[in-house]
Scaffold this motif. Structure first.
Motif, PDB file in Angstrom:
ATOM      1  N   ILE A   1      11.920   4.686  -1.820  1.00  0.00           N
ATOM      2  CA  ILE A   1      10.559   4.822  -2.358  1.00  0.00           C
ATOM      3  C   ILE A   1      10.314   3.763  -3.420  1.00  0.00           C
ATOM      4  O   ILE A   1       9.274   3.108  -3.434  1.00  0.00           O
ATOM      5  CB  ILE A   1      10.358   6.239  -2.937  1.00  0.00           C
ATOM      6  N   VAL A   2      11.310   3.569  -4.312  1.00  0.00           N
ATOM      7  CA  VAL A   2      11.134   2.580  -5.374  1.00  0.00           C
ATOM      8  C   VAL A   2      10.912   1.198  -4.764  1.00  0.00           C
ATOM      9  O   VAL A   2      10.013   0.460  -5.182  1.00  0.00           O
ATOM     10  CB  VAL A   2      12.370   2.562  -6.311  1.00  0.00           C
ATOM     11  N   ILE A   3      11.683   0.845  -3.736  1.00  0.00           N
ATOM     12  CA  ILE A   3      11.566  -0.501  -3.175  1.00  0.00           C
ATOM     13  C   ILE A   3      10.300  -0.641  -2.340  1.00  0.00           C
ATOM     14  O   ILE A   3       9.462  -1.508  -2.584  1.00  0.00           O
ATOM     15  CB  ILE A   3      12.805  -0.836  -2.312  1.00  0.00           C
ATOM     16  N   PHE A   4      10.130   0.239  -1.332  1.00  0.00           N
ATOM     17  CA  PHE A   4       9.096  -0.006  -0.331  1.00  0.00           C
ATOM     18  C   PHE A   4       7.735   0.562  -0.716  1.00  0.00           C
ATOM     19  O   PHE A   4       6.720   0.072  -0.236  1.00  0.00           O
ATOM     20  CB  PHE A   4       9.525   0.549   1.024  1.00  0.00           C
TER      21      PHE A   4
ATOM     22  N   GLY B   1       4.908  -1.795  -1.884  1.00  0.00           N
ATOM     23  CA  GLY B   1       3.679  -1.143  -1.448  1.00  0.00           C
ATOM     24  C   GLY B   1       3.453  -1.162   0.045  1.00  0.00           C
ATOM     25  O   GLY B   1       2.324  -1.129   0.517  1.00  0.00           O
ATOM     26  N   TRP B   2       4.510  -1.235   0.827  1.00  0.00           N
ATOM     27  CA  TRP B   2       4.362  -1.307   2.281  1.00  0.00           C
ATOM     28  C   TRP B   2       4.171   0.061   2.916  1.00  0.00           C
ATOM     29  O   TRP B   2       3.412   0.219   3.860  1.00  0.00           O
ATOM     30  CB  TRP B   2       5.608  -1.968   2.904  1.00  0.00           C
ATOM     31  N   LEU B   3       4.911   1.049   2.404  1.00  0.00           N
ATOM     32  CA  LEU B   3       4.950   2.347   3.070  1.00  0.00           C
ATOM     33  C   LEU B   3       4.477   3.431   2.115  1.00  0.00           C
ATOM     34  O   LEU B   3       4.691   3.339   0.908  1.00  0.00           O
ATOM     35  CB  LEU B   3       6.383   2.663   3.515  1.00  0.00           C
ATOM     36  N   PRO B   4       3.798   4.477   2.638  1.00  0.00           N
ATOM     37  CA  PRO B   4       3.405   5.586   1.768  1.00  0.00           C
ATOM     38  C   PRO B   4       4.627   6.414   1.384  1.00  0.00           C
ATOM     39  O   PRO B   4       5.545   6.586   2.189  1.00  0.00           O
ATOM     40  CB  PRO B   4       2.438   6.394   2.644  1.00  0.00           C
TER      41      PRO B   4
ATOM     42  N   VAL C   1       8.780   6.226   8.720  1.00  0.00           N
ATOM     43  CA  VAL C   1       9.908   5.306   8.650  1.00  0.00           C
ATOM     44  C   VAL C   1      10.928   5.744   7.608  1.00  0.00           C
ATOM     45  O   VAL C   1      12.112   5.895   7.892  1.00  0.00           O
ATOM     46  CB  VAL C   1       9.417   3.875   8.357  1.00  0.00           C
ATOM     47  N   MET C   2      10.462   6.008   6.381  1.00  0.00           N
ATOM     48  CA  MET C   2      11.424   6.272   5.302  1.00  0.00           C
ATOM     49  C   MET C   2      12.193   7.581   5.457  1.00  0.00           C
ATOM     50  O   MET C   2      13.419   7.571   5.401  1.00  0.00           O
ATOM     51  CB  MET C   2      10.722   6.175   3.954  1.00  0.00           C
TER      52      MET C   2
END
Lengths: 318, 335
Positions: free
Chosen positions: B169-172, B177-180, B203-204
């Motif tokens: 979550i921290v990265i993406f 800001g790529w993934l919710p 995805v995550m």
């Protein structure tokens, strides 16, 4: 030629090598295991001795110095609020994160070790009894299978939620939760050890030295402590390392779900859980405790890997 | 084989009864009270009536068989009635949640799709990644690929999902800001754009759960392949002049899959356990989150039913793994 070989043979006889020295020699060849052992010693010393050197009360609120960033942030961002007095920063209430990490590590490691020892004790006891006494075997192994089919995490959550208040009242807030978590993890993770120990005991029981010992009238108690237990030490040690890893992860998972220690008693999982709400602004508060958990577990797993190789006599000879 | 299956099925009945009993008694003996959340101003006699209304007045030896009857007879009857429009249930009392006052199984049916979708997808993805990694690692033992694979699976074992999920979550979500970061369960796939959105939000959570599966399955795959690669029949196959791909992908792989298939079956229940944590991180309102909410509200029927369903899953998967092992490996005969 012949004399020489006799001489060396005699010399080898006069200087017997300890089995554990051999194990240690083999263990040293596994790089990952050595690095893992080094890290485990480091993190244990960091948590055990650290608070004497870094003499800051982990629970002390210092609202003036809240939200201090770690010292390395000054490199990326000159305006960041950093302070040499708070090298790892402070949280939203101004509590020192380095002191908290040390204190949390103490509790996390203590829970991990105690729960692992409890689980290994129960597992060895059940395994030895089931393997040695034929009459108990069916009953104990059916019971082990039953416990293996219980959904562990939900049951642990139920136990945590339902028994926390009475235990807290009986033993005090920290002690009560500690006892609850350790017993919970201990009585739900002994099954694998029991199965492995049972299998090994059954195999060893058929060997000649056991027959010899029995023929001179060794009682069952002495048979188990003198002849069986020393021979099943290696699988027990390997499953102990795995048990330590899972115990640390389970404790952190319970804390992460908000059902572990109360918030004034930090553990690594608890610090992580408390920091998730502010991770957009202060990602480092999530990263550090998480890294501590992951690296500790990783090093324990590598130690287990190295131990397995070192304790296997077929590999050790090569 | 059939007699073995029937015998195991019969044996699983006392097992499940015992598990149901353990869960029931744990909830029963525990000092938590579903009335603890009620305001203190309610007079004691009203409180007593409320307890009776919740069905808590009877002793446990009345309530436990009642719960069993509701779980095993009444609920399936309602299910059949709903499917075929019959009326077997005859308005019998269903298992009712203390919190929502609605039947427990209706709530579970609402939450089931999200959990199954995320958990099932992650398991498929994890296994699909793990199998090639295991095969290549074993075929090129001690190569760079093998060492990296070993290291990655060690990480998969060691990094708990509540840390890997948060790091993702921290990265993406936060940095890139790529993934919710929050899984939107009300989202419906209507067209291409909404399909892409569904993919992005899955995805995550899927990757976090898949990492655990991958670590475990690829280790087993590698060990099993290594066992078989050293066998005599492999040398014979090569001596006959078969191409390397036929030797590895046909002879060795098929034999190596036998233990791996059972490991895959045995791992399904534990991934549901992992989903409890993953759902909490990504705010998926699935079964795991339902269990946590029910626990916090002392909703005993809900907790009991979900935990027991998980136990049923474990027992069934153990049974399936054993039977699969017997079917796939002709050397194993249970009869």
């Amino acid at each position: 030629m012949t004399d020489q070989s006799v001489d060396t043979a005699v010399e080898e006889l006069t200087k017997p090598r300890n089995q554990w020295l051999d194990v240690w020699d083999q263990f040293k060849t596994h790089k990952g295991a050595v690095v893992g052992l080094g890290f485990l010693i480091f993190i244990t010393l960091f948590c055990a001795i650290g608070p004497f050197v870094w003499d800051v009360d982990p629970g002390k609120l210092d609202i003036r110095n809240k939200d201090v960033r770690p010292i390395y942030m000054a490199i990326f961002d000159g305006d960041a609020k950093t302070s040499w007095a708070r090298p790892m920063g402070t949280d939203h209430l101004g509590r020192d994160i380095m002191a908290n990490t040390m204190q949390g590590g103490r509790i996390s490691l203590a829970v991990g070790w105690t729960a692992m020892i409890l689980a290994v004790l129960i597992g060895t006891l059940v395994g030895v009894f089931a393997g040695y006494f034929k009459r108990l075997d069916g009953l104990l192994m059916r019971f082990t299978d039953l416990v293996l089919s219980l959904p562990i995490l939900p049951l642990l959550l139920v136990m945590m939620l339902l028994f926390r208040d009475p235990l807290r009242a009986a033993f005090g807030p920290e002690q009560g939760i500690f006892i609850l978590i350790v017993t919970g993890i201990g009585i739900t993770s002994w099954m694998q050890t029991a199965r492995i120990v049972r299998g090994d005991v059954m195999a060893i029981k058929e060997r000649e030295f056991v027959l010899a010992a029995r023929s001179i009238g060794t009682p069952a108690r002495r048979m188990i402590t003198r002849h069986l237990l020393p021979n099943v030490m290696s699988p027990i040690m390997v499953s102990a390392t795995l048990g330590l890893a899972t115990a640390i992860i389970t404790e952190s998972a319970l804390s992460f779900l908000g059902l572990g220690f109360p918030s004034d008693f930090p553990t690594w999982g608890k610090i992580l859980f408390d920091s998730v709400d502010r991770m957009t602004a202060f990602p480092e508060r999530v990263i550090w405790p998480g890294l501590a958990i992951s690296l500790t577990v990783l090093s324990v797993n590598y130690i287990g890997d190295g131990l397995r190789d070192a304790l296997d006599p077929r590999i050790r000879g090569q | 084989m059939l007699t073995y299956t029937i015998r195991r099925l019969l044996l699983s009945i006392p097992t499940l009864l015992f598990i149901a009993f353990v869960i029931f008694m744990l909830l029963e003996l525990a000092p938590g009270d579903p009335m603890a959340q009620m305001p203190l101003t309610i007079p004691p006699e009203v409180k007593e009536k409320m307890r009776l209304a919740l069905g808590l007045g009877e002793p446990w030896w009345v309530r436990f068989p009642l719960w069993l009857k509701q779980f095993f007879i009444v609920e399936p009857q309602y299910w059949i009635d709903n499917t075929f429009g019959t009326n077997f249930a005859n308005d019998a009392q269903r298992i009712i949640s203390f919190q929502s006052r609605s039947p427990v199984f209706d709530t579970i049916a609402e939450r089931m799709p999200q959990t199954l979708w995320v958990v099932g997808m992650s398991y498929v993805v994890g296994v699909l990644i793990a199998l090639p990694i295991g095969i290549i690692s074993a075929y090129r033992q001690y190569s760079v690929f093998d060492n990296v694979g070993t290291f990655v699976s060690m990480i998969g074992f060691s990094v708990p999902p509540f840390f890997s999920g948060v790091v993702l979550i921290v990265i993406f979500s936060v940095s890139l800001g790529w993934l919710p970061s929050i899984y939107d369960t009300t989202h419906q796939v209507m067209d291409w754009d909404s399909f892409v959105f569904q993919l992005r939000q899955m995805v995550m959570p899927v990757m976090v759960l898949a990492l655990q599966t991958t670590a475990q399955v690829s280790r087993y795959m590698r060990a099993s392949m290594l066992d078989n690669l050293g066998q005599d029949y492999v040398r014979t196959a090569r001596a006959k002049g078969m191409t390397e791909s036929v030797v590895v992908m046909k002879h060795v792989l098929r034999n190596s899959m036998i233990p791996v298939v059972t490991v895959i079956a045995l791992g399904i229940p534990s991934i549901f356990g992992g989903a409890i944590i993953t759902e909490q991180i990504f705010k998926v309102n699935g079964l795991g989150q339902l269990l946590i909410i029910a626990l916090q509200g002392s909703d005993i029927p809900m907790v009991m039913t979900i935990t027991f369903l998980l136990a049923v899953l474990i027992v069934m998967m153990n049974l399936i793994a054993d039977i699969l092992y017997g079917i796939l490996d002709p050397r194993i005969r249970y009869d």
